[in-house]
Enzyme design. Structure first.
Site, short mmCIF file in Angstrom:
data_model
loop_
_atom_site.label_atom_id
_atom_site.label_comp_id
_atom_site.label_asym_id
_atom_site.label_seq_id
_atom_site.Cartn_x
_atom_site.Cartn_y
_atom_site.Cartn_z
N ASP A 1 -6.12 6.32 -1.38
CA ASP A 1 -5.65 4.76 -1.24
C ASP A 1 -4.33 4.80 -1.61
O ASP A 1 -3.64 5.27 -2.67
CB ASP A 1 -6.65 4.22 -2.11
CG ASP A 1 -6.70 2.83 -2.14
OD1 ASP A 1 -5.76 2.17 -1.27
OD2 ASP A 1 -7.76 2.20 -2.71
N ASP B 1 -8.84 -5.37 2.25
CA ASP B 1 -10.35 -5.12 1.69
C ASP B 1 -11.26 -6.35 2.40
O ASP B 1 -11.05 -7.48 2.61
CB ASP B 1 -10.26 -5.46 0.43
CG ASP B 1 -9.75 -4.19 -0.54
OD1 ASP B 1 -9.10 -3.13 0.30
OD2 ASP B 1 -9.47 -4.03 -1.67
#
Length: 739
Positions: A492, A556
């Site tokens: 990430d 997201d």
């Protein structure tokens, strides 16, 4: 994925609220600027030359792609004293700011009135989520009946940034602000399609609520009221009111339930709606059936692990003919292990037997340079547990997957952020924190079930949750992950923005993933590599050549129709780049009980929207990573995750992504090419009303095909007068396979 911890945060506590009819709406009129200056909070600052911005969306698609850091929002608004005069409670003003991404400071006429959602820390601490703030109605910062300047200072740590959503308003705090109609209990399925459930009226207020709870069931297709009843309802803090009901003989579709509580003393009311579940997936046969993909990839010389996914009445026995040298099968568990040194494609005949018969299937074991030949099927801890994940929760998830899902091909148990210790060991090695006392023991347990397991890190100094990243320790970390026994790495971007140029070019975007890919290539283990950098630089165009097995194409996901549909229906540009061993990842699934931390709730997607979610992700050849509490899989969620014909569309060996072939304001059609020349077609109703689809048997979509099969209900469709006709509920889908 940039970490988004969903919490409902108020300055004085309570729940996030919808605006009332009397509130001043703030959805339009905002100005925006990137950067940071103390003078931007001042009411006298001239913001006329600032950008006009739509707060329904983040700042990235509005001229600021890939921008992280500070940004300011300003709006000029008159706050009428009539708000206070008409309010039942007159002591506090309530400010709704939809969702903040990632942290905020709120200024009213130059005065700091609220920050960080009521948390401690600094503005640079990740704190994504909905915001509602209360301030005293007597605060001198409020200029009643005059123009006020509301200024919001935002710091975005990565991914999407800003304030965005539906509910921006100013109103008075209400007696219902801390009242919740809690609908998070499970529906119980009974005979003749009946449903039972219990809901609760709860509050944190000491106020004694006395009134009525009205209960109404409506058919959204016809508008007809199926059932309604009112009941006396009294409750206060610590003493909830529980209402239980049974709805009999429902058709196989979703209905709308409306709960309305009216408080007799204040005259105020609160309304909550939900929809009812309906199961389309048939019960599995007691006879043996082998599920899963037709191909499985591994690298020569590395440990091999494969669980034959099969349903049927237990006990089952397993057989595998044609296994390459170096592999062995446990006939009682169906787990194949070993090491294959010779490259090649090995057709293996699998056989599963029980007292009712046997079933065979050919699985091609491909030993070569590619792994992850079909999208990953598994679970990730983030959308349920956030940073509260621990060893016990992971083991529970593994056991539940083994017992309930592995027979359909689900096989990854992935730990997301929050496992890392505060400091590295003296030799620089990454260390797990006290929540994970024995990482090797944990992976051994997961592997003993025939499942794979994954871990999480960041190329930056810190993860999105503030834990240690892999910056300047890539080789060490890759070796540690391999030594522990991990099979999957989610990587990430997070704080890597701190060590790369402010606006990274394509080589800079590739660099951290190329570096970790090189490190993973040095270890003696197959580790699936999942890029998480939010789709920057059109990652789908270069993710495969950089060594990714999958790559996030978006920010997201949230458990809302807007978030899920915007992401899912926005994947067409990336779809051509999906293929065996490399897949577009539109983020994890938001079905079941989710919560991004210790507090969980039922997905806010309706049941029709959840069918759309799974159907669309399967058509896209996307990784299917469950984000819910695996220890609490209700019947409906299980039915979503155990439909072998729908999963087969996702796991098709051709691995092509569906393309959008038709789009109107009310409907979309997506088509996916499958092996053997077949196709999967998704008809999506994007409107708020029922839609009827009449598909002519001679339509070009069906050209050359003689059969059409409903994937969810697992039955062939029958054409009447050369037409297939089906009704699709609001935000629902019809998923068919033509052959």
């Amino acid at each position: 994925m940039i970490k988004k911890i969903f919490t409902v945060l108020l300055l004085l506590g309570g729940s996030c609220l919808a605006a009332s009819a009397q509130d001043v709406q703030l959805n339009k009129g905002w100005k925006f600027a990137v950067g940071d200056s103390a003078q931007w909070s001042s009411p006298t600052f001239n913001d006329q030359n600032w950008q006009n911005i739509d707060v329904a969306h983040s700042w990235e698609p509005q001229g600021h792609p890939n921008y992280d850091g500070f940004g300011w929002y300003r709006i000029h608004v008159v706050i009428p004293s009539s708000l206070k005069e008409k309010a039942y409670l007159k002591d506090s003003l309530r400010l709704n700011l939809a969702s903040v991404d990632d942290n905020d400071e709120v200024y009213l006429n130059g005065k700091l009135i609220a920050k960080y959602g009521g948390r401690s820390g600094t503005i640079k601490d990740g704190n994504y989520g909905p915001r509602t703030y209360n301030i005293s109605a007597s605060d001198p910062a409020i200029l009643w009946d005059k123009e006020n300047v509301l200024a919001i200072r935002i710091y975005d740590t990565g991914g999407d940034g800003g304030i965005y959503g539906d509910n921006f308003s100013i109103g008075m705090a209400d007696v219902m602000d801390h009242v919740l109609v809690n609908t998070d209990g499970d529906f119980t399925f009974g005979e003749n399609n009946s449903l039972a459930k219990a809901v609760k009226l709860i509050t944190t207020n000491k106020y004694q609520y006395q009134g009525t709870l009205a209960f109404k069931v409506t058919d959204p297709e016809t508008g007809a009221v199926i059932y309604e009843k009112s009941n006396p309802a009294n409750f206060t803090a610590g003493k909830p009111f529980t209402y239980s009901f049974v709805i009999a003989r429902l058709a196989k579709k979703s209905y709308t339930i409306t709960y309305t509580f009216n408080d007799q003393k204040s005259g105020k009311e609160i309304v909550r709606t939900e929809t009812t579940p309906y199961v389309l997936t048939p019960y599995p046969s007691a006879k043996p059936k082998i599920n899963g993909a037709d191909v499985y990839g591994a690298r020569p010389g590395n440990p091999f692990l494969y669980l034959i996914p099969a349903t049927g009445k237990k006990p089952l026995t397993y057989k595998a003919d044609g296994l390459p040298e170096g592999l062995k099968l446990d006939a009682a568990t169906g787990i194949i292990t070993g090491v294959v040194n010779q490259k090649g494609d090995y057709p293996v005949t699998l056989t599963v037997t029980n007292k009712l018969g046997n079933k065979t299937k050919t699985l091609t074991i491909s030993i070569g340079d590619k792994i992850g030949l079909t999208p990953a099927l598994g679970w990730n801890s983030w959308n349920a547990w956030g940073l509260s994940v621990n060893d016990e929760k992971v083991k529970i998830s593994a056991k539940e997957m083994s017992d309930k899902l592995s027979a359909y091909g689900w096989n990854y148990i992935n730990i997301d952020d929050g496992w890392e210790a505060e400091n590295r060991a003296a030799d620089g090695a990454i260390v797990a924190n006290s929540k994970f006392p024995d990482m090797k023991g944990l992976t051994d347990y997961v592997h003993s079930l025939g499942l794979h397991t994954g871990i999480y890190s960041s190329p930056g100094p810190r993860t999105c949750g503030g834990f240690l990243g892999s910056w300047q320790h890539e080789d060490q970390d890759a070796k540690t992950y391999a030594d522990w026994g991990f099979d999957y790495l989610k990587y990430d971007w997070c704080s890597y923005s701190e060590v790369t140029p402010p606006h990274p070019d394509l080589p800079a975007l590739k660099k951290p993933y190329e570096l970790m890919r090189s490190s993973l290539n040095k270890v003696n283990r197959d580790i699936m590599f999942s890029f998480c950098q939010y789709g920057w630089g059109d990652v789908w165009k270069w993710g495969a050549e950089t060594g990714g097995n999958s790559w996030r194409t978006t920010g997201d996901i949230q458990d809302t129709w807007r978030s899920m549909s915007d992401i899912g229906f926005g994947q067409d540009p990336a779809s051509p780049y999906a293929g065996p061993g490399h897949f577009n990842d539109p983020d994890m699934l938001v079905v079941g009980k989710v919560g991004w931390g210790p507090s969980l709730h039922n997905s806010r997607l309706t049941y029709d929207e959840q069918y759309t979610h799974i159907s669309l992700w399967s058509l896209l050849s996307a990784p299917l990573l469950i984000g819910c509490d695996m220890g609490h899989l209700d019947r409906f969620t299980l039915s979503l995750l155990t439909n072998d014909e729908v999963l087969a569309i996702d796991q098709d060996a051709l691995s092509k992504g569906a393309r959008q072939v038709s789009k109107t304001d009310e409907q979309q059609i997506w088509v996916k090419e499958l092996t053997k020349g077949e196709k999967a077609i998704g008809f999506f109703n994007t409107s708020d009303k029922y839609q009827t689809v009449n598909l002519d048997a001679n339509d070009k979509l069906l050209n050359g095909f003689t059969k059409a099969r409903d994937a969810w209900e697992q039955k062939y469709l029958i054409a009447v007068n050369h037409k297939y006709t089906f009704k699709i509920p609001p935000h629902g889908v019809k998923l068919i396979r033509v052959m």
